[in-house]
Design a protein around this motif. Structure first.
Motif, PDB file in Angstrom:
ATOM      1  N   PRO A  24       0.815  -1.215   0.000  1.00  0.00           N
ATOM      2  CA  PRO A  24       0.000   0.000   0.000  1.00  0.00           C
ATOM      3  C   PRO A  24       0.852   1.270   0.000  1.00  0.00           C
ATOM      4  O   PRO A  24       1.893   1.337   0.636  1.00  0.00           O
ATOM      5  N   VAL A  25       0.380   2.254  -0.727  1.00  0.00           N
ATOM      6  CA  VAL A  25       1.061   3.545  -0.810  1.00  0.00           C
ATOM      7  C   VAL A  25       0.341   4.505   0.128  1.00  0.00           C
ATOM      8  O   VAL A  25      -0.893   4.588   0.102  1.00  0.00           O
ATOM      9  N   PRO A  26       1.074   5.240   0.961  1.00  0.00           N
ATOM     10  CA  PRO A  26       0.419   6.218   1.847  1.00  0.00           C
ATOM     11  C   PRO A  26      -0.349   7.266   1.042  1.00  0.00           C
ATOM     12  O   PRO A  26       0.152   7.787   0.043  1.00  0.00           O
ATOM     13  N   PHE A  27      -1.559   7.556   1.477  1.00  0.00           N
ATOM     14  CA  PHE A  27      -2.397   8.503   0.745  1.00  0.00           C
ATOM     15  C   PHE A  27      -1.745   9.885   0.631  1.00  0.00           C
ATOM     16  O   PHE A  27      -1.928  10.580  -0.360  1.00  0.00           O
ATOM     17  N   ALA A  28      -0.977  10.256   1.617  1.00  0.00           N
ATOM     18  CA  ALA A  28      -0.355  11.586   1.630  1.00  0.00           C
ATOM     19  C   ALA A  28       0.600  11.805   0.459  1.00  0.00           C
ATOM     20  O   ALA A  28       0.836  12.947   0.069  1.00  0.00           O
ATOM     21  N   VAL A  29       1.153  10.756  -0.116  1.00  0.00           N
ATOM     22  CA  VAL A  29       2.107  10.932  -1.221  1.00  0.00           C
ATOM     23  C   VAL A  29       1.433  10.880  -2.589  1.00  0.00           C
ATOM     24  O   VAL A  29       2.051  11.199  -3.598  1.00  0.00           O
ATOM     25  N   ILE A  30       0.153  10.502  -2.642  1.00  0.00           N
ATOM     26  CA  ILE A  30      -0.554  10.400  -3.919  1.00  0.00           C
ATOM     27  C   ILE A  30      -1.086  11.767  -4.316  1.00  0.00           C
ATOM     28  O   ILE A  30      -1.734  12.448  -3.539  1.00  0.00           O
ATOM     29  N   LYS A  31      -0.799  12.165  -5.565  1.00  0.00           N
ATOM     30  CA  LYS A  31      -1.328  13.445  -6.033  1.00  0.00           C
ATOM     31  C   LYS A  31      -2.334  13.289  -7.173  1.00  0.00           C
ATOM     32  O   LYS A  31      -2.998  14.234  -7.549  1.00  0.00           O
ATOM     33  N   GLY A  32      -2.451  12.095  -7.713  1.00  0.00           N
ATOM     34  CA  GLY A  32      -3.424  11.881  -8.777  1.00  0.00           C
ATOM     35  C   GLY A  32      -3.367  10.455  -9.279  1.00  0.00           C
ATOM     36  O   GLY A  32      -2.569   9.649  -8.804  1.00  0.00           O
ATOM     37  N   PHE A  33      -4.216  10.164 -10.267  1.00  0.00           N
ATOM     38  CA  PHE A  33      -4.245   8.815 -10.828  1.00  0.00           C
ATOM     39  C   PHE A  33      -4.866   8.828 -12.215  1.00  0.00           C
ATOM     40  O   PHE A  33      -5.547   9.790 -12.589  1.00  0.00           O
ATOM     41  N   ILE A  34      -4.605   7.776 -12.955  1.00  0.00           N
ATOM     42  CA  ILE A  34      -5.305   7.502 -14.206  1.00  0.00           C
ATOM     43  C   ILE A  34      -5.645   6.023 -14.222  1.00  0.00           C
ATOM     44  O   ILE A  34      -5.053   5.241 -13.475  1.00  0.00           O
TER      45      ILE A  34
ATOM     46  N   ILE B 170      -4.737   0.766 -12.021  1.00  0.00           N
ATOM     47  CA  ILE B 170      -4.794   2.163 -11.593  1.00  0.00           C
ATOM     48  C   ILE B 170      -3.349   2.607 -11.482  1.00  0.00           C
ATOM     49  O   ILE B 170      -2.529   1.946 -10.847  1.00  0.00           O
ATOM     50  N   ILE B 171      -3.019   3.718 -12.129  1.00  0.00           N
ATOM     51  CA  ILE B 171      -1.663   4.258 -12.053  1.00  0.00           C
ATOM     52  C   ILE B 171      -1.716   5.496 -11.174  1.00  0.00           C
ATOM     53  O   ILE B 171      -2.324   6.502 -11.535  1.00  0.00           O
ATOM     54  N   PHE B 172      -1.124   5.382 -10.004  1.00  0.00           N
ATOM     55  CA  PHE B 172      -1.056   6.515  -9.083  1.00  0.00           C
ATOM     56  C   PHE B 172       0.184   7.334  -9.397  1.00  0.00           C
ATOM     57  O   PHE B 172       1.253   6.787  -9.680  1.00  0.00           O
ATOM     58  N   PHE B 173       0.037   8.663  -9.331  1.00  0.00           N
ATOM     59  CA  PHE B 173       1.168   9.569  -9.470  1.00  0.00           C
ATOM     60  C   PHE B 173       1.483  10.105  -8.082  1.00  0.00           C
ATOM     61  O   PHE B 173       0.590  10.584  -7.380  1.00  0.00           O
ATOM     62  N   THR B 174       2.751  10.032  -7.705  1.00  0.00           N
ATOM     63  CA  THR B 174       3.140  10.474  -6.369  1.00  0.00           C
ATOM     64  C   THR B 174       3.706  11.886  -6.431  1.00  0.00           C
ATOM     65  O   THR B 174       3.984  12.423  -7.499  1.00  0.00           O
ATOM     66  N   ARG B 175       3.910  12.458  -5.257  1.00  0.00           N
ATOM     67  CA  ARG B 175       4.445  13.816  -5.167  1.00  0.00           C
ATOM     68  C   ARG B 175       5.857  13.931  -5.741  1.00  0.00           C
ATOM     69  O   ARG B 175       6.247  14.998  -6.197  1.00  0.00           O
TER      70      ARG B 175
ATOM     71  N   ASN C  68       6.824  12.416  -8.417  1.00  0.00           N
ATOM     72  CA  ASN C  68       6.661  12.067  -9.835  1.00  0.00           C
ATOM     73  C   ASN C  68       6.963  10.614 -10.165  1.00  0.00           C
ATOM     74  O   ASN C  68       7.485  10.317 -11.234  1.00  0.00           O
ATOM     75  N   LYS C  69       6.624   9.720  -9.267  1.00  0.00           N
ATOM     76  CA  LYS C  69       6.726   8.294  -9.564  1.00  0.00           C
ATOM     77  C   LYS C  69       5.359   7.782  -9.980  1.00  0.00           C
ATOM     78  O   LYS C  69       4.330   8.316  -9.579  1.00  0.00           O
ATOM     79  N   LYS C  70       5.366   6.738 -10.809  1.00  0.00           N
ATOM     80  CA  LYS C  70       4.134   6.078 -11.212  1.00  0.00           C
ATOM     81  C   LYS C  70       4.083   4.723 -10.521  1.00  0.00           C
ATOM     82  O   LYS C  70       5.035   3.959 -10.580  1.00  0.00           O
ATOM     83  N   ILE C  71       2.958   4.457  -9.862  1.00  0.00           N
ATOM     84  CA  ILE C  71       2.796   3.203  -9.138  1.00  0.00           C
ATOM     85  C   ILE C  71       1.579   2.483  -9.694  1.00  0.00           C
ATOM     86  O   ILE C  71       0.471   3.024  -9.699  1.00  0.00           O
ATOM     87  N   CYS C  72       1.791   1.268 -10.163  1.00  0.00           N
ATOM     88  CA  CYS C  72       0.722   0.462 -10.738  1.00  0.00           C
ATOM     89  C   CYS C  72       0.055  -0.368  -9.656  1.00  0.00           C
ATOM     90  O   CYS C  72       0.732  -1.023  -8.866  1.00  0.00           O
TER      91      CYS C  72
ATOM     92  N   LEU D  97      -9.693  10.243  -3.192  1.00  0.00           N
ATOM     93  CA  LEU D  97      -9.373  11.158  -4.295  1.00  0.00           C
ATOM     94  C   LEU D  97     -10.635  11.672  -4.968  1.00  0.00           C
ATOM     95  O   LEU D  97     -10.744  12.867  -5.272  1.00  0.00           O
ATOM     96  N   ARG D  98     -11.598  10.807  -5.186  1.00  0.00           N
ATOM     97  CA  ARG D  98     -12.859  11.236  -5.813  1.00  0.00           C
ATOM     98  C   ARG D  98     -13.616  12.206  -4.911  1.00  0.00           C
ATOM     99  O   ARG D  98     -14.257  13.143  -5.392  1.00  0.00           O
ATOM    100  N   SER D  99     -13.540  11.995  -3.609  1.00  0.00           N
ATOM    101  CA  SER D  99     -14.166  12.912  -2.665  1.00  0.00           C
ATOM    102  C   SER D  99     -13.521  14.293  -2.741  1.00  0.00           C
ATOM    103  O   SER D  99     -14.212  15.314  -2.730  1.00  0.00           O
ATOM    104  N   LYS D 100     -12.208  14.315  -2.827  1.00  0.00           N
ATOM    105  CA  LYS D 100     -11.492  15.596  -2.956  1.00  0.00           C
ATOM    106  C   LYS D 100     -11.883  16.317  -4.242  1.00  0.00           C
ATOM    107  O   LYS D 100     -12.098  17.535  -4.253  1.00  0.00           O
TER     108      LYS D 100
END
Length: 123
Positions: A39-49, A62-67, A69-73, A88-91
């Motif tokens: 699991p990736v901490p939510f605080a480091v996630i800035k977006g996703f596709i 789901i590809i998460f983009f971190t603060r 600039n890493k991509k996490i699958c 993220l959707r709530s935000k």
């Protein structure tokens, strides 16, 4: 000509013509081929596709983009991924709501600041 000569000439000619990257999609797009299970901490996630297996890539992800600039699958089936997507959707919904309220208030100010009697009104 022999088969070897034809093969050699064909390969030389094919290498002279550059391959067009447009046929393979954008150059900066790399498909996920496996998922992270950590699991990736939510605080480091800035977006996703979302990556779909029915488009270019072979797996749904789901590809998460971190603060930094890493991509996490990640797999959408993982519980931590579902939780992160929900947050993220709530935000996003909150930001859209604030933007809508701001636009409405700005429109109300403009109406109140302008003359309500139009030269085209028949009052």
């Amino acid at each position: 000509m022999s088969l070897a000569a034809i093969t050699l000439v064909s390969s030389v000619l094919l290498n002279l013509f550059p391959q067009t990257p447009e046929a393979y999609g954008p150059l900066n797009f790399a498909c996920c081929v496996k998922y992270t299970r950590k699991p990736v901490p939510f605080a480091v996630i800035k977006g996703f596709i979302e990556q779909s297996s029915i488009e270019v890539c072979r797996i749904d992800a789901i590809i998460f983009f971190t603060r930094n600039n890493k991509k996490i699958c990640a797999s959408v089936r993982d519980r931590w991924v579902k939780a992160a997507l929900g947050r993220l959707r709530s935000k996003i919904a909150k930001l859209e709501s604030k933007a809508s309220q701001h636009m409405t208030r700005a429109g109300e100010k403009r109406v109140n600041e302008t003359n309500t009697h139009s030269p085209w009104s028949f009052e």
